[in-house]
Design a protein around this motif. Structure first.
Motif, PDB file in Angstrom:
ATOM      1  N   MET A  70       0.841  -1.210   0.000  1.00  0.00           N
ATOM      2  CA  MET A  70       0.000   0.000   0.000  1.00  0.00           C
ATOM      3  C   MET A  70       0.865   1.245   0.000  1.00  0.00           C
ATOM      4  O   MET A  70       0.615   2.196  -0.760  1.00  0.00           O
ATOM      5  CB  MET A  70      -0.911   0.014   1.232  1.00  0.00           C
ATOM      6  N   SER A  71       1.878   1.248   0.837  1.00  0.00           N
ATOM      7  CA  SER A  71       2.788   2.394   0.867  1.00  0.00           C
ATOM      8  C   SER A  71       3.458   2.584  -0.490  1.00  0.00           C
ATOM      9  O   SER A  71       3.659   3.715  -0.955  1.00  0.00           O
ATOM     10  CB  SER A  71       3.861   2.190   1.936  1.00  0.00           C
ATOM     11  N   ALA A  72       3.795   1.482  -1.102  1.00  0.00           N
ATOM     12  CA  ALA A  72       4.442   1.557  -2.425  1.00  0.00           C
ATOM     13  C   ALA A  72       3.500   2.200  -3.444  1.00  0.00           C
ATOM     14  O   ALA A  72       3.925   3.014  -4.266  1.00  0.00           O
ATOM     15  CB  ALA A  72       4.850   0.158  -2.882  1.00  0.00           C
ATOM     16  N   MET A  73       2.235   1.827  -3.387  1.00  0.00           N
ATOM     17  CA  MET A  73       1.268   2.397  -4.335  1.00  0.00           C
ATOM     18  C   MET A  73       1.212   3.911  -4.202  1.00  0.00           C
ATOM     19  O   MET A  73       1.145   4.647  -5.185  1.00  0.00           O
ATOM     20  CB  MET A  73      -0.128   1.797  -4.106  1.00  0.00           C
ATOM     21  N   GLU A  79      -2.438   6.431  -5.945  1.00  0.00           N
ATOM     22  CA  GLU A  79      -3.365   6.504  -4.807  1.00  0.00           C
ATOM     23  C   GLU A  79      -4.750   6.005  -5.175  1.00  0.00           C
ATOM     24  O   GLU A  79      -5.479   5.504  -4.314  1.00  0.00           O
ATOM     25  CB  GLU A  79      -3.511   7.944  -4.293  1.00  0.00           C
ATOM     26  N   ARG A  80      -5.121   6.179  -6.410  1.00  0.00           N
ATOM     27  CA  ARG A  80      -6.461   5.752  -6.827  1.00  0.00           C
ATOM     28  C   ARG A  80      -6.670   4.254  -6.620  1.00  0.00           C
ATOM     29  O   ARG A  80      -7.794   3.780  -6.593  1.00  0.00           O
ATOM     30  CB  ARG A  80      -6.679   6.094  -8.292  1.00  0.00           C
ATOM     31  N   LEU A  85      -7.976  -1.604  -3.428  1.00  0.00           N
ATOM     32  CA  LEU A  85      -7.061  -2.614  -2.887  1.00  0.00           C
ATOM     33  C   LEU A  85      -7.426  -2.961  -1.458  1.00  0.00           C
ATOM     34  O   LEU A  85      -7.360  -4.125  -1.047  1.00  0.00           O
ATOM     35  CB  LEU A  85      -5.608  -2.129  -2.966  1.00  0.00           C
ATOM     36  N   ARG A  86      -7.790  -1.943  -0.691  1.00  0.00           N
ATOM     37  CA  ARG A  86      -8.176  -2.218   0.697  1.00  0.00           C
ATOM     38  C   ARG A  86      -9.385  -3.130   0.738  1.00  0.00           C
ATOM     39  O   ARG A  86      -9.444  -4.070   1.536  1.00  0.00           O
ATOM     40  CB  ARG A  86      -8.488  -0.910   1.427  1.00  0.00           C
ATOM     41  N   GLU A  87     -10.336  -2.852  -0.138  1.00  0.00           N
ATOM     42  CA  GLU A  87     -11.548  -3.670  -0.151  1.00  0.00           C
ATOM     43  C   GLU A  87     -11.225  -5.100  -0.562  1.00  0.00           C
ATOM     44  O   GLU A  87     -11.713  -6.063   0.030  1.00  0.00           O
ATOM     45  CB  GLU A  87     -12.582  -3.057  -1.113  1.00  0.00           C
ATOM     46  N   ALA A  88     -10.375  -5.216  -1.579  1.00  0.00           N
ATOM     47  CA  ALA A  88     -10.010  -6.557  -2.041  1.00  0.00           C
ATOM     48  C   ALA A  88      -9.295  -7.318  -0.944  1.00  0.00           C
ATOM     49  O   ALA A  88      -9.506  -8.522  -0.750  1.00  0.00           O
ATOM     50  CB  ALA A  88      -9.139  -6.463  -3.287  1.00  0.00           C
TER      51      ALA A  88
END
Lengths: 148, 128
Positions: A70-73, A79-80, A85-88
């Motif tokens: 997530m930090s990498a994204m 950020e979009r 991703l969190r939901e997945a």
């Protein structure tokens, strides 16, 4: 079989499907465009991994985790992606939990069986189950051994 | 051209979108993946949540010498992010095709998108 980054592609059929589902009907994609997108996707994985790994190393961890990704994204300016991703990830974790419980139950049932007098049968079953258990064991540790 | 055939179930390759309760550990398709419709046996964890095979994603991650261990979740998230990335770049490239009044996405549309869009800067110079 060489496993250099250049040799590792993502399956064409899957890439094609993802592209088709993202684009409106009636749009075609040339072979060259598809190939380029597939390559780009591989580069994306490598770049994201490297980025994520930096976060893990900064935190003095040897295991790359979801938070690092997530930090990498964010760092990569995607950020979009964070919300989907969190939901997945939530859905994935729920699925994992269900599997764990199911296999725990299986294991308990197995133990019950072998303690009865079906010795021969359970030995066979145990062999089949063994592979299963090993994998489940791996999962419970929740770490993949990405050794080099 | 033998596949790498990682027979050891200990690897616990999680892949195979959708084949949920298969207690199999081997992967029949660890090859170049040209047109092989991918998802392999050995499943168990995917629930069709990621379309890309986690085994392949993991193999790519392993190619980085600095990476020692990666959690299953991280492999999954990268797979998912890659999917989102593919969607994004396809849509962005389409804009250029439409500008050219075409209904077929071509390589040059990709190149244009990569050049124009900041988030794709990391791709410059990386594609054949």
């Amino acid at each position: 079989m060489a496993e250099r980054p250049e040799d590792l592609n993502l399956p064409n059929a899957v890439i094609t499907r993802i592209i088709k589902e993202a684009l409106p009907d009636g749009v075609n994609v040339s072979k060259e465009a598809r190939r380029a997108i597939s390559q780009a996707a591989s580069v994306f994985v490598l770049y994201a991994t490297s980025c994520a790994n930096n976060f893990a190393m900064k935190a003095k961890r040897k295991t790359l985790n979801a938070g690092d990704v997530m930090s990498a994204m964010e760092e990569m300016e995607f950020e979009r992606f964070l919300q989907p991703l969190r939901e997945a990830l939530e859905a994935y974790k729920k699925g994992q939990k269900g599997k764990k419980e199911a296999s725990e139950q299986k294991r308990k049932d197995k133990e019950k069986k072998s303690s009865t007098d079906e010795n021969d049968k359970s030995r066979d079953e145990e062999e089949d189950e063994h592979m299963d258990d090993e994998q489940e064991g791996e999962n419970e540790g929740e770490e993949e051994d990405v050794e080099n | 051209m033998a596949a790498t055939a990682p027979a050891a179930p200990a690897e616990s390759e999680l892949d195979r979108s959708g084949a949920e309760d298969e207690p199999r550990g081997t992967e029949p398709e660890e090859d170049g993946g040209n047109g092989q419709a991918g998802p392999t046996a050995g499943a168990q964890q995917q629930h069709r949540l990621a379309k890309l095979p986690l085994s392949r994603i993991k193999a790519l991650m392993k190619a980085d010498p600095d990476v020692s261990l990666a959690s299953q979740e991280s492999v999954f998230i990268i797979a998912k992010a890659t999917e989102l990335f593919v969607e994004m770049i396809a849509k962005d490239a389409l804009v250029y095709a439409q500008q050219g009044k075409r209904k077929t996405l071509q390589r040059k549309d990709l190149d244009n998108a990569i050049e124009a869009i900041d988030e794709f800067a990391f791709l410059e110079g990386t594609l054949d």
